[in-house]
Scaffold this motif. Structure first.
Motif, PDB file in Angstrom:
ATOM      1  N   UNK A  97       2.409  -1.439   2.343  1.00 48.91           N
ATOM      2  CA  UNK A  97       1.836  -0.636   3.425  1.00 48.91           C
ATOM      3  C   UNK A  97       1.272   0.673   2.864  1.00 48.91           C
ATOM      4  N   UNK A  98       0.300   1.234   3.579  1.00 47.51           N
ATOM      5  CA  UNK A  98      -0.297   2.515   3.192  1.00 47.51           C
ATOM      6  C   UNK A  98      -0.556   3.357   4.437  1.00 47.51           C
ATOM      7  N   UNK A  99      -0.384   4.684   4.276  1.00 49.77           N
ATOM      8  CA  UNK A  99      -0.703   5.635   5.345  1.00 49.77           C
ATOM      9  C   UNK A  99      -1.356   6.863   4.708  1.00 49.77           C
ATOM     10  N   UNK A 108       5.234   8.762   9.926  1.00 49.34           N
ATOM     11  CA  UNK A 108       6.064   7.851  10.719  1.00 49.34           C
ATOM     12  C   UNK A 108       5.699   6.420  10.364  1.00 49.34           C
ATOM     13  N   UNK A 109       6.648   5.502  10.562  1.00 50.57           N
ATOM     14  CA  UNK A 109       6.397   4.089  10.275  1.00 50.57           C
ATOM     15  C   UNK A 109       5.155   3.562  10.981  1.00 50.57           C
ATOM     16  N   UNK A 110       4.915   4.019  12.202  1.00 54.66           N
ATOM     17  CA  UNK A 110       3.773   3.541  12.993  1.00 54.66           C
ATOM     18  C   UNK A 110       2.432   3.922  12.362  1.00 54.66           C
ATOM     19  N   UNK A 111       2.433   4.900  11.461  1.00 53.19           N
ATOM     20  CA  UNK A 111       1.190   5.336  10.824  1.00 53.19           C
ATOM     21  C   UNK A 111       0.813   4.499   9.604  1.00 53.19           C
ATOM     22  N   UNK A 112       1.713   3.636   9.158  1.00 51.45           N
ATOM     23  CA  UNK A 112       1.440   2.783   8.008  1.00 51.45           C
ATOM     24  C   UNK A 112       0.763   1.491   8.463  1.00 51.45           C
ATOM     25  N   UNK A 113      -0.176   1.011   7.671  1.00 50.29           N
ATOM     26  CA  UNK A 113      -0.807  -0.281   7.949  1.00 50.29           C
ATOM     27  C   UNK A 113      -0.648  -1.189   6.735  1.00 50.29           C
ATOM     28  N   UNK A 114      -0.605  -2.485   6.991  1.00 52.65           N
ATOM     29  CA  UNK A 114      -0.404  -3.469   5.927  1.00 52.65           C
ATOM     30  C   UNK A 114      -1.636  -3.530   5.033  1.00 52.65           C
ATOM     31  N   UNK A 137      -4.158  10.570  -1.975  1.00 49.82           N
ATOM     32  CA  UNK A 137      -4.359  10.882  -0.562  1.00 49.82           C
ATOM     33  C   UNK A 137      -3.601   9.950   0.368  1.00 49.82           C
ATOM     34  N   UNK A 138      -2.722   9.113  -0.209  1.00 52.38           N
ATOM     35  CA  UNK A 138      -1.999   8.136   0.604  1.00 52.38           C
ATOM     36  C   UNK A 138      -0.527   8.106   0.250  1.00 52.38           C
ATOM     37  N   UNK A 139       0.264   7.673   1.225  1.00 51.08           N
ATOM     38  CA  UNK A 139       1.670   7.331   1.036  1.00 51.08           C
ATOM     39  C   UNK A 139       1.742   5.808   0.997  1.00 51.08           C
ATOM     40  N   UNK A 140       2.674   5.281   0.202  1.00 47.64           N
ATOM     41  CA  UNK A 140       2.855   3.836   0.095  1.00 47.64           C
ATOM     42  C   UNK A 140       4.313   3.474   0.346  1.00 47.64           C
ATOM     43  N   UNK A 141       4.516   2.283   0.862  1.00 50.53           N
ATOM     44  CA  UNK A 141       5.868   1.728   0.977  1.00 50.53           C
ATOM     45  C   UNK A 141       5.716   0.204   0.960  1.00 50.53           C
TER      46      UNK A 141
END
Length: 152
Positions: A97-99, A108-114, A137-141
């Motif tokens: 996922x990336x946001x 928030x989790x809702x801001x991440x997309x697959x 410029x992104x967060x990853x999980x």
């Protein structure tokens, strides 16, 4: 933007449900495993035969379980010796996922997309995923994912 490489450990302790060993050697082209203990193994479960990251380690899916014998959905590619490690795996994939990094705090989790889903490989300790549009410029999980049960 630049490439961002996400490194995922394939089989950490949290992705392993049970551990046992082969009580009888298993030959290539064989479609079953005889285990010291098949506790927890079930139809459609995933089985890692061999040491994590080992050259001949295979990730297999169970077709059924009778006593201490696990029938596989496909034939083994490699030979495996008596006493070799067998792991019951919870998940066979990882979803990445990336946001956007808006203010430097974790979104928030809702801001991440697959971004994508990768299959874990038994003969590899890690899997790498490259986000070609990524960067600082992104967060990853990522989450571990079971492709059969559609659960993480």
């Amino acid at each position: 933007m630049s490439n961002q490489i996400i490194t995922i450990e394939n089989f950490p302790r949290l992705n392993i449900a049970e551990e046992t060993v082969l009580s009888i050697a298993a030959a290539s082209a064989q479609d079953d495993l005889t285990l010291e203990s098949a506790d927890g193994f079930a139809t459609n479960s995933y089985t890692l035969v061999g040491e994590i990251g080992g050259e001949v380690t295979e990730l297999m899916q169970a077709q059924g379980v009778t006593g201490e014998v696990v029938d596989l959905t496909a034939n083994l590619v490699n030979d495996h010796v008596r006493g070799e490690a067998v792991h019951l795996i919870k998940n066979n994939q990882a979803k990445i996922y990336r946001a956007a990094n808006v203010d430097g705090t974790v979104p928030d989790d809702a801001d991440f997309s697959v971004l994508g889903t990768v299959s874990l490989q038994g003969d590899q300790v890690y899997t790498e995923y490259t986000d070609t549009d990524g960067g600082s410029g992104y967060w990853y999980k990522f989450i571990y994912w079971n492709s059969t049960t559609s659960t993480g």
